[in-house]
Every structure is written in C-alpha cells, then in structure tokens.
Design a protein around this motif. Sequence first.
Motif, PDB file in Angstrom:
ATOM      1  N   ASP A  57       7.679  -2.708   0.296  1.00 11.39           N
ATOM      2  CA  ASP A  57       8.849  -3.336  -0.322  1.00 11.39           C
ATOM      3  C   ASP A  57       8.413  -3.953  -1.649  1.00 11.39           C
ATOM      4  O   ASP A  57       7.240  -3.868  -2.026  1.00 11.39           O
ATOM      5  N   SER A  58       9.336  -4.569  -2.362  1.00  7.98           N
ATOM      6  CA  SER A  58       8.999  -5.089  -3.687  1.00  7.98           C
ATOM      7  C   SER A  58       7.974  -6.212  -3.615  1.00  7.98           C
ATOM      8  O   SER A  58       7.079  -6.293  -4.470  1.00  7.98           O
ATOM      9  N   ALA A  59       8.051  -7.075  -2.612  1.00 13.52           N
ATOM     10  CA  ALA A  59       7.065  -8.147  -2.484  1.00 13.52           C
ATOM     11  C   ALA A  59       5.677  -7.562  -2.232  1.00 13.52           C
ATOM     12  O   ALA A  59       4.689  -8.002  -2.843  1.00 13.52           O
ATOM     13  N   GLY A  60       5.592  -6.572  -1.358  1.00 14.66           N
ATOM     14  CA  GLY A  60       4.318  -5.919  -1.086  1.00 14.66           C
ATOM     15  C   GLY A  60       3.754  -5.237  -2.317  1.00 14.66           C
ATOM     16  O   GLY A  60       2.546  -5.266  -2.571  1.00 14.66           O
ATOM     17  N   GLU A  61       4.627  -4.627  -3.100  1.00 14.84           N
ATOM     18  CA  GLU A  61       4.195  -3.954  -4.329  1.00 14.84           C
ATOM     19  C   GLU A  61       3.682  -4.974  -5.349  1.00 14.84           C
ATOM     20  O   GLU A  61       2.699  -4.729  -6.039  1.00 14.84           O
ATOM     21  N   ASN A  62       4.331  -6.131  -5.428  1.00  9.12           N
ATOM     22  CA  ASN A  62       3.869  -7.182  -6.339  1.00  9.12           C
ATOM     23  C   ASN A  62       2.478  -7.679  -5.948  1.00  9.12           C
ATOM     24  O   ASN A  62       1.623  -7.880  -6.808  1.00  9.12           O
ATOM     25  N   ILE A  63       2.269  -7.877  -4.658  1.00  8.96           N
ATOM     26  CA  ILE A  63       0.950  -8.304  -4.176  1.00  8.96           C
ATOM     27  C   ILE A  63      -0.083  -7.230  -4.487  1.00  8.96           C
ATOM     28  O   ILE A  63      -1.170  -7.520  -4.976  1.00  8.96           O
ATOM     29  N   ARG A  64       0.251  -5.967  -4.213  1.00 16.15           N
ATOM     30  CA  ARG A  64      -0.661  -4.845  -4.472  1.00 16.15           C
ATOM     31  C   ARG A  64      -1.042  -4.793  -5.957  1.00 16.15           C
ATOM     32  O   ARG A  64      -2.209  -4.651  -6.307  1.00 16.15           O
ATOM     33  N   ASN A  65      -0.057  -4.915  -6.839  1.00 12.86           N
ATOM     34  CA  ASN A  65      -0.331  -4.869  -8.281  1.00 12.86           C
ATOM     35  C   ASN A  65      -1.216  -6.020  -8.726  1.00 12.86           C
ATOM     36  O   ASN A  65      -2.138  -5.834  -9.529  1.00 12.86           O
ATOM     37  N   PHE A  66      -0.955  -7.215  -8.212  1.00  9.62           N
ATOM     38  CA  PHE A  66      -1.765  -8.388  -8.535  1.00  9.62           C
ATOM     39  C   PHE A  66      -3.212  -8.165  -8.096  1.00  9.62           C
ATOM     40  O   PHE A  66      -4.153  -8.380  -8.874  1.00  9.62           O
ATOM     41  N   LEU A  67      -3.402  -7.730  -6.855  1.00  9.79           N
ATOM     42  CA  LEU A  67      -4.758  -7.513  -6.340  1.00  9.79           C
ATOM     43  C   LEU A  67      -5.452  -6.356  -7.050  1.00  9.79           C
ATOM     44  O   LEU A  67      -6.666  -6.394  -7.264  1.00  9.79           O
ATOM     45  N   SER A  68      -4.708  -5.332  -7.430  1.00  7.40           N
ATOM     46  CA  SER A  68      -5.290  -4.179  -8.127  1.00  7.40           C
ATOM     47  C   SER A  68      -5.897  -4.574  -9.461  1.00  7.40           C
ATOM     48  O   SER A  68      -6.903  -4.006  -9.883  1.00  7.40           O
ATOM     49  N   LYS A  69      -5.275  -5.534 -10.127  1.00  5.60           N
ATOM     50  CA  LYS A  69      -5.810  -5.999 -11.415  1.00  5.60           C
ATOM     51  C   LYS A  69      -7.107  -6.780 -11.203  1.00  5.60           C
ATOM     52  O   LYS A  69      -8.039  -6.664 -11.995  1.00  5.60           O
TER      53      LYS A  69
END
Length: 181
Positions: A57-69
């Motif tokens: 979901d969008s919250a999960g995607e936001n967390i994923r993007n943050f951690l990916s950086k």
Amino acid sequence: MLKEVLIVEGKADVAAINRAIEADCITTGGFHLTRRTLENISAAYKKRGIIILTDPDSAGENIRNFLSKKFPQAKHAYIPRDEATANNDIGIEQASPESIRRALSKVRTREINPREEFTASEMVALKLSSGTNSSKLRDKIGAALGIGYGNVKTFVRRLNNYGITRAEFLEAFKNVTPANS
C-alpha cells in the motif's frame, strides 16, 4: 533459516512470516522509525543483509522508499495486493505462507546505475497504461516478475531499477495478457 533479516512494518507481519519461514525480522513500527530501529536495521544490513518486505500500500511504499535511500543494496520482496488483502485490510499479515514464500523466492536488488530500457510510452503501446485493464495487467506482470504493483511511472522505474531483462518482461507479459489483445 533465511540469511538476510526481513524488514517488516509490525508484529502481526512477523507472526505471518513465522508461519511461512524461519527468519529474523525487524519491525519498523510504521513510518516513524526510531533511531534505535534504524541502528538495528543498519547493523543487520552490514552483517547479514536485509530484505524489505513492506505492505503493498502507499504507506508501505513510503517506508520502502525511505529505507532504500538509506540502504541502497537492500533486497526487495513484494507480495501482490490481491494476495495480501483480507478482512478489508491490506498487509503482509493478511498474506498466506505460500504467498510469503513465493515473494521471497523472487527477491530483487536495485541496481546502482539503473538502465533506461523500458519507457512509459512503451507501456502505453502495450496497453499497460491508459487502457481498460492496464492496472490489472501491470499488477499481474509485477507479481510474475516479483516487483509488485505500481502506477506506470513506478512500474517503469522498477523494471529499470531491478534489472528486469527484456526476455523476462516479454515472458511475463505473454503469460498474463489475453491471447486476443
């Protein structure tokens, strides 16, 4: 036992993981990661590697993007939305053990220098954008490739960032699109 440490959002996700495989997990507690949580993730990243498995979901995607950086060589696993939805809720905790194992069998790592092989205009030409069923087709292809669901921009970015080959993409496309399209 999985070599890498799984990064998930909550305790219910850990329980679902434990029903599927033996793995160490770190929970983010949502998007507001504490300094201690980030330190734990960093230590796991350096010692064993991490696999980010957040909710589709969008919250999960936001967390994923943050951690990916923060952790550019992290591995990524995606559970398709339809396999992670139950009881009017979407999340890893809703996924079956089989779905979790399947997602972990398709782990991908982002490339340091992403390619620009796939384009949004190509997705329009293939009816994966701006079409009646384009969203569903992208979802199915994303599941087959292990890159999850995304709008066209996200989908193209994942195709290029995760090193999906033209042959892999065409095989997945052929397998999920109707014969008469």
